[in-house]
Motif scaffolding. Structure first.
Motif, PDB file in Angstrom:
ATOM      1  N   ASN A   5       0.821  -1.211   0.000  1.00 26.71           N
ATOM      2  CA  ASN A   5       0.000   0.000   0.000  1.00 26.71           C
ATOM      3  C   ASN A   5       0.854   1.260   0.000  1.00 26.71           C
ATOM      4  O   ASN A   5       0.516   2.253  -0.654  1.00 26.71           O
ATOM      5  CB  ASN A   5      -0.945  -0.002   1.209  1.00 26.71           C
ATOM      6  N   THR A   6       1.956   1.238   0.745  1.00 31.11           N
ATOM      7  CA  THR A   6       2.843   2.399   0.771  1.00 31.11           C
ATOM      8  C   THR A   6       3.438   2.647  -0.606  1.00 31.11           C
ATOM      9  O   THR A   6       3.459   3.786  -1.105  1.00 31.11           O
ATOM     10  CB  THR A   6       3.968   2.189   1.795  1.00 31.11           C
ATOM     11  N   ASN A   9       0.568   3.937  -2.990  1.00 36.53           N
ATOM     12  CA  ASN A   9       0.081   5.290  -2.715  1.00 36.53           C
ATOM     13  C   ASN A   9       1.135   6.353  -3.001  1.00 36.53           C
ATOM     14  O   ASN A   9       0.834   7.397  -3.611  1.00 36.53           O
ATOM     15  CB  ASN A   9      -0.378   5.395  -1.260  1.00 36.53           C
ATOM     16  N   THR A  41       2.727   4.830 -11.487  1.00 39.79           N
ATOM     17  CA  THR A  41       2.199   3.975 -10.424  1.00 39.79           C
ATOM     18  C   THR A  41       2.623   2.530 -10.617  1.00 39.79           C
ATOM     19  O   THR A  41       3.025   1.847  -9.661  1.00 39.79           O
ATOM     20  CB  THR A  41       0.659   4.066 -10.389  1.00 39.79           C
TER      21      THR A  41
END
Length: 238
Positions: A5-6, A9, A41
């Motif tokens: 997730n880090t 994001n 991303t």
């Protein structure tokens, strides 16, 4: 090291901010903006391809397996019966998802050569060459796509290095130096291959000087300066 997730994001926020900057400067169009955000991303997840249990590699192999099975069925759709196509679909998916995936995870080691700067540079330059020569995209867009993919990967490696520092007592963890690396003696032959491929891609890459001329054009950044602040704030500063 930072978790999934880090990485996701932070890579999204960094690529989004940079994409908005070059978009407002008029260097990319609407579709180019979306592609740069997406590629930045994705780049933020790429270095974990060598982790057997990482979310990106599992998701990537699932998608690849579906595409591979779909391609087989579409190729043989006129020659085979319904039951044969169903069997081919399942066999194609199972082969990619379990056989190829098993071979890949056996051959790779987490934080090995994949988790390195030259490997990510190869992917970035490879995408630039593919976009420009293969897909016939404009020079500026091709370079931005490759740079955003590479930049997202650098965000990933930088995060892993930051997480290797124990901030409570300012000590380096044992994982320090295993993320943002350019060479490891134990993998010298792999790195020789990586740098050979990288040199070839640099030689074959589209003209960077033309891209740099567009990137350093004062007119683009003058427009960005005009659009930098909202009108309300501009009026307050006058």
């Amino acid at each position: 090291m930072a978790n999934f997730n880090t990485h996701l994001n932070v890579a999204f926020m960094v690529s989004g901010a940079l994409s908005l900057t070059v978009y407002k400067a008029g260097l990319i169009d609407d579709s180019g903006f979306l592609m740069c955000v997406a590629l930045g991303t994705i780049g933020g997840l790429l270095p974990d391809l060598d982790s057997d249990n990482s979310t990106p590699i599992k998701l990537g192999f699932n998608i690849t397996s579906f595409i591979f099975a779909f391609g087989l069925v579409m190729h043989w759709r006129s020659e085979l019966s319904l039951l044969a196509l169903m069997a081919l679909w399942l066999a194609g998916y199972g082969f990619m998802r379990y056989v190829v995936f098993s071979i890949f995870t056996t051959m790779t080691v987490h934080r090995g050569v994949i988790h390195s700067v030259p490997y990510m540079a190869i992917l970035g330059l490879g995408l630039t060459c593919l976009s420009y020569y293969g897909l016939q995209l404009p020079l500026t867009a091709s370079w931005f796509y490759g740079l955003f993919l590479f930049g997202g990967a650098m965000v990933h490696l930088a995060l892993d290095e930051l997480y290797s520092v124990n901030l409570s007592n300012m000590k380096m963890k044992r994982s320090s130096g295993t993320a943002m690396k350019f060479y490891q003696p134990k993998d010298k032959w792999w790195y020789l291959l990586l740098y050979t491929l990288l040199a070839m891609l640099i030689y074959l890459s589209p003209p960077f000087d033309l891209f740099w001329q567009q990137l350093s054009d004062p007119a683009a950044w003058a427009q960005l300066k005009v659009d930098l602040l909202p009108e309300v704030i501009k009026n307050l500063l006058r």
